[in-house]
Design a protein around this motif. Structure first.
Motif, mmCIF file in Angstrom:
data_model
loop_
_atom_site.group_PDB
_atom_site.id
_atom_site.type_symbol
_atom_site.label_atom_id
_atom_site.label_comp_id
_atom_site.label_asym_id
_atom_site.label_seq_id
_atom_site.Cartn_x
_atom_site.Cartn_y
_atom_site.Cartn_z
ATOM 1 N N SER A 255 0.828 -1.211 0.000
ATOM 2 C CA SER A 255 0.000 0.000 0.000
ATOM 3 C C SER A 255 0.862 1.261 0.000
ATOM 4 O O SER A 255 0.534 2.256 -0.656
ATOM 5 C CB SER A 255 -0.918 0.017 1.230
ATOM 6 N N ASP B 192 -5.708 5.758 4.335
ATOM 7 C CA ASP B 192 -6.087 4.589 5.127
ATOM 8 C C ASP B 192 -7.436 4.785 5.816
ATOM 9 O O ASP B 192 -8.243 3.855 5.905
ATOM 10 C CB ASP B 192 -5.013 4.281 6.167
ATOM 11 N N TYR C 15 -6.918 -5.431 6.054
ATOM 12 C CA TYR C 15 -6.373 -4.302 5.311
ATOM 13 C C TYR C 15 -5.026 -3.896 5.902
ATOM 14 O O TYR C 15 -4.918 -3.624 7.092
ATOM 15 C CB TYR C 15 -7.330 -3.110 5.339
ATOM 16 N N GLY D 44 -2.353 -1.070 5.482
ATOM 17 C CA GLY D 44 -2.441 0.253 4.907
ATOM 18 C C GLY D 44 -1.138 0.873 4.458
ATOM 19 O O GLY D 44 -0.057 0.280 4.514
#
Length: 421
Positions: free
Chosen positions: A288, A315, A372, A374
């Motif tokens: 990311s 994020d 997730y 980030g």
């Protein structure tokens, strides 16, 4: 009048960026309260663009059952009372299920206590680091709706103190913004710094958005300090640093994360900042991080990816988008329950960008967990919506911010524990 026109233009541009055409003809509106103007305007401009980028990526991946996420973005003007007024309109009139914001703690705290917590509306702040927000949670005053993608200053102040001592900054003056953020950072830093052997020659609070800070700079020089710890925002911080240097202060600085900014360096002058050190809520690099740093400048129209609050605002947008997808609609209670589930420890790793969000939506549809990871690194929320993570230790040299080390949250906690014995 000119200031109002500039703010309106900025608001309009951000709104356009955050509202891609919806082929499905349906939209879910998320409220966003950001300081687009005022002392923290650099944070808000970068943060709003980063959220818009996250929503763009998510919408291109398919959105929520084909519905696109859009924002209703309001300018807090870097003022808590304005932030509350705008948040109230978004919740009471627009009926938004989520508010992203504020950026600074003096916005986020009153929004939380006056608007989102009483209404049960989710609030995600990208950059409000005050320990007061954690204290409100422990006091049972947040209704579990608050989350943030930045670590608390309860840890960062200690990290800054240890870093200062390690770099030989042992006799320091402090100039700090006179709000909840500044007061708490000074409190946490001072306790650790003195115990570690440092000497604080003076503490000078300042009120933001002044045209001159010569009086504050002169007052801070009492006691003949070796360096200045500047706890501020980019615009005011640059004005204070110039006043400090002009009045004969030593060109040695300890800086908070807001001064990790190319705009701040340009405004002060790179030649004056070769002995400037700073701490930031850290970034553990992921896919990311690479995606964001490779694409944000083009998307934002020239804002650097290292602009204050930009990375963690992406994020915040991604967390909100994925949680709404997990919830299946714009129900605030369902979104609140979904946020921990989209950062599940046993979930499939998901990164930033359209392709990754497409993968996430498929997994969510199949009832499978996701995690997730980030731009700032893997995100794990505790029961108060706080995250833990490393602290980035950096230095400015020849106009460039360079990472020179990292301090883990565990290391900081060990220092804090040792200080209380």
């Amino acid at each position: 009048m000119k200031g109002l026109l500039v703010a309106a233009a900025a608001l309009g541009l951000i709104g356009l960026a955050a509202k891609p055409a919806s082929a499905a003809g349906c939209e879910i509106t998320v409220g966003m309260v950001m300081p687009l103007t005022g002392p923290a305007g650099a944070y808000g401009q970068a943060g709003a663009k980063a959220v818009a980028m996250a929503f763009r990526d998510f919408n291109e991946a398919g959105g929520v059952h084909g519905c696109h996420l859009v924002t209703d973005t309001r300018d807090s003007q870097s003022q808590g009372n304005v932030a509350v007024d705008q948040a109230t309109q978004l919740v009471d009139i627009k009926k938004v299920p989520v508010i992203i914001g504020g950026i600074i703690s003096s916005e986020s705290i009153p929004i939380l206590t006056s608007v989102t917590a009483p209404a049960g509306v989710v609030q995600v702040s990208p950059a409000s680091s005050s320990p007061t927000l954690t204290q409100l949670c422990h006091a049972g005053k947040t209704n579990g709706v608050f989350f943030r993608t930045i670590t608390s200053d309860a840890l960062q102040g200690t990290a800054a103190a240890k870093f200062a001592i390690d770099e030989g900054l042992k006799k320091i003056a402090i100039i700090d913004v006179n709000n909840d953020f500044g007061v708490n950072m000074v409190k946490q830093f001072s306790a650790a710094y003195k115990t570690l052997g440092g000497s604080i020659t003076s503490i000078t609070p300042y009120n933001p958005d002044q045209s001159s800070y010569s009086a504050e700079a002169s007052a801070a020089m009492a006691g003949d300090p070796d360096a200045l710890y500047l706890i501020s925002y980019p615009v005011d911080g640059a004005t204070i640093a110039r006043a400090w240097i002009s009045d004969g202060g030593p060109a040695k600085f300890l800086l908070n994360d807001g001064m990790n900014s190319s705009d701040f360096i340009a405004a002060v002058g790179a030649r004056y900042l070769n002995d400037a050190y700073g701490t930031s809520s850290g970034t553990a690099e992921t896919a990311s991080t690479k995606y964001f740093y490779g694409n944000f400048k083009a998307f934002s129209g020239g804002i650097a990816p290292d602009a204050p609050a930009a990375d963690r605002s992406y994020d915040a947008g991604a967390v909100v988008a994925l949680a709404i997808a997990k919830a299946g609609d714009g129900n605030p209670a369902a979104i609140k329950a979904a946020i921990p589930e989209i950062v599940a420890p046993d979930g499939a790793p998901i990164y930033a960008g359209r392709e990754e969000f497409t993968k996430a939506l498929a997994l969510i549809a199949a009832g499978k967990p996701i995690r997730y990871e980030g731009v700032i690194g893997p995100i794990n929320f505790d029961t108060c919506g706080d995250i833990t993570g490393p602290f980035r230790l950096w230095r400015i040299q020849n106009g460039v911010v360079t990472t020179i080390g990292q301090m883990s949250a565990e290391d900081v906690s060990k220092i804090q524990s040792a200080l209380t014995k």
